[in-house]
Design a protein around this motif. Structure first.
Motif, mmCIF file in Angstrom:
data_model
loop_
_atom_site.group_PDB
_atom_site.id
_atom_site.type_symbol
_atom_site.label_atom_id
_atom_site.label_comp_id
_atom_site.label_asym_id
_atom_site.label_seq_id
_atom_site.Cartn_x
_atom_site.Cartn_y
_atom_site.Cartn_z
ATOM 1 N N MET A 154 14.762 -2.156 5.628
ATOM 2 C CA MET A 154 13.681 -1.632 4.881
ATOM 3 C C MET A 154 13.251 -0.440 5.924
ATOM 4 O O MET A 154 12.951 0.709 5.380
ATOM 5 N N LEU A 155 13.314 -0.585 7.564
ATOM 6 C CA LEU A 155 12.980 0.247 8.511
ATOM 7 C C LEU A 155 13.831 1.176 8.363
ATOM 8 O O LEU A 155 13.214 2.098 8.695
ATOM 9 N N ARG A 156 14.720 1.099 8.082
ATOM 10 C CA ARG A 156 15.541 2.508 7.518
ATOM 11 C C ARG A 156 14.976 3.702 6.731
ATOM 12 O O ARG A 156 15.008 4.653 7.034
ATOM 13 N N ASP A 157 14.001 3.442 5.993
ATOM 14 C CA ASP A 157 13.419 4.416 4.846
ATOM 15 C C ASP A 157 12.125 3.516 4.285
ATOM 16 O O ASP A 157 11.937 3.208 2.945
ATOM 17 N N PRO A 158 11.176 3.343 5.131
ATOM 18 C CA PRO A 158 9.677 2.339 4.683
ATOM 19 C C PRO A 158 9.227 3.073 3.342
ATOM 20 O O PRO A 158 8.776 2.536 2.574
ATOM 21 N N LYS A 159 8.930 3.883 3.319
ATOM 22 C CA LYS A 159 8.348 4.682 1.971
ATOM 23 C C LYS A 159 9.212 4.514 0.427
ATOM 24 O O LYS A 159 8.299 3.169 0.472
ATOM 25 N N ASP B 38 1.069 -1.531 0.177
ATOM 26 C CA ASP B 38 -0.414 -0.376 -0.120
ATOM 27 C C ASP B 38 0.838 1.052 0.053
ATOM 28 O O ASP B 38 0.270 2.121 -0.646
ATOM 29 N N PHE B 39 2.168 1.140 0.125
ATOM 30 C CA PHE B 39 2.953 2.217 0.177
ATOM 31 C C PHE B 39 3.154 3.293 -1.338
ATOM 32 O O PHE B 39 3.366 4.188 -1.035
ATOM 33 N N LYS B 40 2.870 2.249 -2.154
ATOM 34 C CA LYS B 40 3.268 2.587 -4.029
ATOM 35 C C LYS B 40 1.798 3.624 -3.186
ATOM 36 O O LYS B 40 1.985 4.695 -4.641
ATOM 37 N N ALA B 41 0.635 3.866 -3.248
ATOM 38 C CA ALA B 41 0.162 4.134 -3.151
ATOM 39 C C ALA B 41 -0.543 5.170 -2.229
ATOM 40 O O ALA B 41 -2.337 5.516 -1.978
ATOM 41 N N LEU B 42 0.305 5.699 -1.206
ATOM 42 C CA LEU B 42 0.049 6.280 -0.467
ATOM 43 C C LEU B 42 -0.647 7.477 -0.464
ATOM 44 O O LEU B 42 -1.894 8.143 -0.072
ATOM 45 N N GLU B 43 -0.013 9.102 -1.573
ATOM 46 C CA GLU B 43 -0.639 10.053 -1.516
ATOM 47 C C GLU B 43 -2.595 9.740 -2.163
ATOM 48 O O GLU B 43 -2.864 10.178 -1.748
ATOM 49 N N GLY B 44 -2.044 8.810 -3.386
ATOM 50 C CA GLY B 44 -3.625 8.841 -4.151
ATOM 51 C C GLY B 44 -4.363 8.299 -2.745
ATOM 52 O O GLY B 44 -6.115 9.064 -2.804
ATOM 53 N N ASP B 45 -4.732 7.499 -2.256
ATOM 54 C CA ASP B 45 -5.296 6.957 -1.164
ATOM 55 C C ASP B 45 -6.034 8.215 0.745
ATOM 56 O O ASP B 45 -6.711 7.947 0.453
ATOM 57 N N ARG C 18 11.746 2.225 0.677
ATOM 58 C CA ARG C 18 12.248 0.623 0.845
ATOM 59 C C ARG C 18 11.225 -0.469 0.850
ATOM 60 O O ARG C 18 11.400 -1.583 0.460
ATOM 61 N N ALA C 19 9.755 -0.441 0.819
ATOM 62 C CA ALA C 19 9.307 -1.206 0.899
ATOM 63 C C ALA C 19 8.772 -1.681 -0.153
ATOM 64 O O ALA C 19 9.012 -3.336 -0.247
ATOM 65 N N TRP D 208 11.325 -3.173 -2.276
ATOM 66 C CA TRP D 208 12.594 -3.438 -2.352
ATOM 67 C C TRP D 208 12.198 -4.893 -1.603
ATOM 68 O O TRP D 208 12.772 -5.856 -1.912
ATOM 69 N N TYR D 209 11.682 -4.872 -0.476
ATOM 70 C CA TYR D 209 11.312 -5.804 0.731
ATOM 71 C C TYR D 209 10.715 -6.551 0.030
ATOM 72 O O TYR D 209 10.414 -7.974 0.117
ATOM 73 N N ASN D 210 9.760 -5.747 -0.702
ATOM 74 C CA ASN D 210 8.314 -7.247 -1.414
ATOM 75 C C ASN D 210 9.392 -7.876 -2.863
ATOM 76 O O ASN D 210 8.622 -9.512 -2.941
ATOM 77 N N GLY D 211 10.515 -6.821 -3.041
ATOM 78 C CA GLY D 211 10.325 -7.476 -4.368
ATOM 79 C C GLY D 211 12.345 -9.343 -3.396
ATOM 80 O O GLY D 211 12.658 -10.061 -3.950
ATOM 81 N N THR D 212 12.423 -8.736 -1.976
ATOM 82 C CA THR D 212 13.307 -9.545 -0.957
ATOM 83 C C THR D 212 13.554 -10.089 -0.522
ATOM 84 O O THR D 212 13.163 -11.399 -0.403
ATOM 85 N N GLY D 213 12.813 -10.086 1.051
ATOM 86 C CA GLY D 213 12.353 -10.292 2.487
ATOM 87 C C GLY D 213 11.474 -11.446 1.618
ATOM 88 O O GLY D 213 11.067 -12.435 2.527
ATOM 89 N N VAL D 214 9.936 -10.612 0.837
ATOM 90 C CA VAL D 214 8.579 -12.326 0.637
ATOM 91 C C VAL D 214 9.589 -13.031 -0.276
ATOM 92 O O VAL D 214 8.913 -13.948 0.217
ATOM 93 N N LEU D 215 10.384 -13.203 -0.368
ATOM 94 C CA LEU D 215 11.001 -14.555 -1.079
ATOM 95 C C LEU D 215 11.717 -15.617 0.323
ATOM 96 O O LEU D 215 11.144 -16.783 -0.417
ATOM 97 N N PHE D 216 11.819 -15.433 0.985
ATOM 98 C CA PHE D 216 12.072 -15.971 2.176
ATOM 99 C C PHE D 216 11.087 -15.848 2.688
ATOM 100 O O PHE D 216 10.816 -17.470 3.220
#
Length: 302
Positions: free
Chosen positions: A265-270, A196-203, A272-273, A275-283
């Motif tokens: 990701m938590l260093r800059d959530p907006k 949902d971070f990618k739609a923050l402004e529109g939401d 790096r979210a 990036w996490y969806n492409g990396t951490g989700v794999l685990f």
């Protein structure tokens, strides 16, 4: 004639835009979950490969693709703010074509689901209904940062897992299989929150109360991490209790890898979210298949 005028006068959709409308990149999670279900069922796939293949097509390209088309149609006003280059707001899928595609794919989903027996058909009905409940008025559960991601997580992970197990075993899956499928669906709530971070402004402008909007990026990201981690820890504990040996250790190692990715990701959530969806989700999804194999090995699917 300008590019803008050309798009506004288009009567038929651009084929490439139609493909983008159904977002093939999103098909992997439900297809993977369906395969996890078939593995966890404990049933041999010999002679049932058609059911496996039809279920994969149903879970990914058809039901998930339909849900993406329905969401884009219902979100066209939000996308005009967030991502105006998307197929519908850009005019490359003109008029009501987005709606017609979503409705046609809903019918196709039900037709394919009917070939998978009563359990497969019932699960398909639930999946189609959930897709429209998430996006369409007056229900539009997407407006809620709790119910929206929860519904998507259960629809992307739990429902196809349950369906795969039910179709291959020709009956209701074992309780252990259902519990593990539900836990991974609950954990996926966190994945959807990060999405949902990618739609923050529109939401924010259109009144969608996603967690990044209501809690702010930093707090929403921390909540998402907790929601992802706790169900996986429960999976490890359950597998240990059921006598599994190597699987709990492997999933625990993947949890440690996710903790590393979460710290980044938590260093800059907006920023790096994605990036996490492409990396951490794999685990995360790797742990799903390990759990499925473990269920088969301890006979939970039998």
């Amino acid at each position: 004639m300008s590019v803008s005028e050309s798009l506004q006068s288009r009567r038929l959709p651009d084929p490439a835009a139609l493909l983008r409308l159904v977002k093939p990149v999103t098909w992997f999670p439900p297809v993977w979950a369906y395969l996890c279900g078939t593995v966890s069922s404990g049933a041999a796939p010999d002679g049932a490969w058609t059911l496996v293949l039809v279920g994969m097509v149903l879970a990914g390209p058809v039901v998930c693709g339909m849900s993406q088309a329905a969401n884009d149609w219902c979100d066209r006003h939000v996308d005009a703010i967030n991502e105006p280059d998307r197929p519908i707001p850009s005019g490359r899928v003109p008029g009501r074509w987005g709606l017609w595609v979503a409705l046609a794919m809903s019918g196709l989903a039900l037709a394919l689901g009917a070939t998978l027996g009563p359990w497969g058909f019932g699960a398909t009905v639930v999946g189609v209904a959930a897709a429209w409940a998430y996006s369409a008025e007056p229900v539009r559960l997407k407006r809620s940062g709790v119910w929206g991601p929860g519904l998507v997580g259960l629809s992307y992970e739990t429902l196809p897992w349950f369906t795969g197990a039910a179709v291959l075993s020709a009956g209701r899956p074992a309780a252990e299989v259902i519990v593990i499928a539900v836990l991974y669906g609950i954990g996926a709530h966190g994945i959807m929150t990060l999405n949902d971070f990618k739609a923050l402004e529109g939401d924010r402008q259109t009144g969608v109360a996603s967690l990044p909007v209501t809690l702010g990026p930093a707090r929403a990201a921390r909540v998402a991490c907790v929601v992802m981690l706790v169900p996986q820890i429960a999976v490890v504990a359950l597998l240990v209790g059921w006598g599994a040996l190597w699987a709990p250790a492997a999933i625990a190692a993947l949890i440690v890898a996710q903790l590393w990715a979460m710290r980044v990701m938590l260093r800059d959530p907006k920023a790096r979210a994605p990036w996490y969806n492409g990396t951490g989700v794999l685990f995360y999804v790797s742990g799903m298949m390990i759990a499925a194999v473990a269920l088969r090995g301890i006979g939970a699917g039998g």
